[in-house]
Design a protein around this motif. Structure first.
Motif, PDB file in Angstrom:
ATOM      1  N   MET A   1       0.731  -1.182  -0.066  1.00 24.96           N
ATOM      2  CA  MET A   1       0.061  -0.085   0.192  1.00 24.96           C
ATOM      3  C   MET A   1       0.708   1.225   0.092  1.00 24.96           C
ATOM      4  SD  MET A   1      -3.182   0.955   2.431  1.00 24.96           S
ATOM      5  CE  MET A   1      -2.620   1.401   3.750  1.00 24.96           C
ATOM      6  N   ILE A   2       1.920   1.263   0.550  1.00 22.55           N
ATOM      7  CA  ILE A   2       2.967   2.304   0.801  1.00 22.55           C
ATOM      8  C   ILE A   2       3.432   2.668  -0.469  1.00 22.55           C
ATOM      9  CG2 ILE A   2       5.149   3.328   1.592  1.00 22.55           C
ATOM     10  CD1 ILE A   2       4.258   2.073   4.394  1.00 22.55           C
ATOM     11  N   GLU A   3       3.941   1.590  -1.241  1.00 22.54           N
ATOM     12  CA  GLU A   3       4.570   1.650  -2.567  1.00 22.54           C
ATOM     13  C   GLU A   3       3.397   2.451  -3.619  1.00 22.54           C
ATOM     14  OE1 GLU A   3       7.773   1.927  -3.315  1.00 22.54           O
ATOM     15  OE2 GLU A   3       8.116   1.531  -1.086  1.00 22.54           O
TER      16      GLU A   3
ATOM     17  N   ARG B   1       3.054   5.918  -3.056  1.00 29.17           N
ATOM     18  CA  ARG B   1       4.254   6.553  -3.563  1.00 29.17           C
ATOM     19  C   ARG B   1       4.181   6.738  -5.094  1.00 29.17           C
ATOM     20  NH1 ARG B   1       8.778   6.867  -0.237  1.00 29.17           N
ATOM     21  NH2 ARG B   1       8.090   4.820   0.694  1.00 29.17           N
ATOM     22  N   ARG B   2       3.907   5.764  -5.663  1.00 31.55           N
ATOM     23  CA  ARG B   2       3.790   5.875  -7.039  1.00 31.55           C
ATOM     24  C   ARG B   2       2.559   6.882  -7.778  1.00 31.55           C
ATOM     25  NH1 ARG B   2       4.639   0.438  -6.612  1.00 31.55           N
ATOM     26  NH2 ARG B   2       2.379  -0.229  -6.772  1.00 31.55           N
ATOM     27  N   ALA B   3       1.671   6.842  -6.821  1.00 29.46           N
ATOM     28  CA  ALA B   3       0.419   7.832  -7.361  1.00 29.46           C
ATOM     29  C   ALA B   3       0.781   9.329  -6.917  1.00 29.46           C
ATOM     30  CB  ALA B   3      -0.839   7.491  -6.435  1.00 29.46           C
ATOM     31  N   LEU B   4       1.783   9.618  -6.294  1.00 31.71           N
ATOM     32  CA  LEU B   4       2.019  11.021  -6.138  1.00 31.71           C
ATOM     33  C   LEU B   4       2.580  11.766  -7.204  1.00 31.71           C
ATOM     34  CD1 LEU B   4       3.642  10.648  -2.253  1.00 31.71           C
ATOM     35  CD2 LEU B   4       1.249  11.868  -2.989  1.00 31.71           C
ATOM     36  N   PRO B   5       2.597  12.943  -7.521  1.00 33.57           N
ATOM     37  CA  PRO B   5       3.380  13.760  -8.549  1.00 33.57           C
ATOM     38  C   PRO B   5       4.674  13.655  -8.475  1.00 33.57           C
ATOM     39  CG  PRO B   5       1.494  15.182  -7.443  1.00 33.57           C
ATOM     40  CD  PRO B   5       1.555  13.767  -6.455  1.00 33.57           C
TER      41      PRO B   5
ATOM     42  N   GLU C   1       7.023   5.145   7.416  1.00 34.89           N
ATOM     43  CA  GLU C   1       7.805   4.215   8.204  1.00 34.89           C
ATOM     44  C   GLU C   1       7.436   2.832   8.147  1.00 34.89           C
ATOM     45  OE1 GLU C   1       8.102   5.919  12.141  1.00 34.89           O
ATOM     46  OE2 GLU C   1       8.303   7.778  11.489  1.00 34.89           O
ATOM     47  N   ARG C   2       8.075   1.977   8.347  1.00 32.02           N
ATOM     48  CA  ARG C   2       7.937   0.600   8.292  1.00 32.02           C
ATOM     49  C   ARG C   2       8.256   0.087   9.782  1.00 32.02           C
ATOM     50  NH1 ARG C   2       7.262  -1.777   3.175  1.00 32.02           N
ATOM     51  NH2 ARG C   2       7.876  -0.573   1.527  1.00 32.02           N
ATOM     52  N   PHE C   3       7.495  -0.934  10.216  1.00 28.67           N
ATOM     53  CA  PHE C   3       7.781  -1.464  11.471  1.00 28.67           C
ATOM     54  C   PHE C   3       8.164  -2.952  11.110  1.00 28.67           C
ATOM     55  CE2 PHE C   3       5.088   2.046  12.368  1.00 28.67           C
ATOM     56  CZ  PHE C   3       5.926   2.792  13.199  1.00 28.67           C
ATOM     57  N   SER C   4       8.565  -3.429  10.041  1.00 31.39           N
ATOM     58  CA  SER C   4       9.458  -4.600   9.904  1.00 31.39           C
ATOM     59  C   SER C   4      10.221  -4.380   8.467  1.00 31.39           C
ATOM     60  CB  SER C   4       8.362  -5.696   9.688  1.00 31.39           C
ATOM     61  OG  SER C   4       7.661  -5.570   8.656  1.00 31.39           O
TER      62      SER C   4
END
Length: 109
Positions: free
Chosen positions: A1-3, A6-10, A18-21
């Motif tokens: 979901m994070i990626e 990130r790809r959808a942002l201009p 932040e990742r917790f693993s």
């Protein structure tokens, strides 16, 4: 979901996450971690250096799986890594991977 976000942002838009693993290993290659004072540790393509090192040295600290980051950062004596947020002269054993087959680290113990 994070990626996906990130790809959808201009282009050029800053995004903090932040990742917790550690992220999953995709397309990893095997490499060797040479620990100052021994031993050499083989890291398979599908495992992290942290997992491989802890199999032989269970006292090596980490906290990324508990919601903190930075505990597994160790001094990088020789070699270079990729995917590594630890900063110059350091490597994060949980995500850093050797670019040229072998890295040398000092666990500081």
């Amino acid at each position: 979901m994070i990626e996906a976000l990130r790809r959808a942002l201009p282009a050029g838009q800053r995004f903090h996450s932040e990742r917790f693993s550690p992220p999953p290993i995709r397309g990893g290659r095997p490499f060797t971690v040479r620990i100052v004072g021994g031993p050499d540790v083989a890291v398979p393509a599908d495992r992290t250096a942290l997992d491989a090192v802890r199999a032989l040295r269970p006292d090596v600290p980490y906290s990324c799986r508990q919601g903190f980051c930075g505990t597994c950062h160790v001094r990088l004596v020789e070699g270079t890594t990729v995917g590594d947020p630890a900063g110059p002269g350091l490597t994060a054993l949980c995500v850093g991977r050797a670019t040229d087959g072998t890295i040398v680290v000092d666990l500081g113990r």
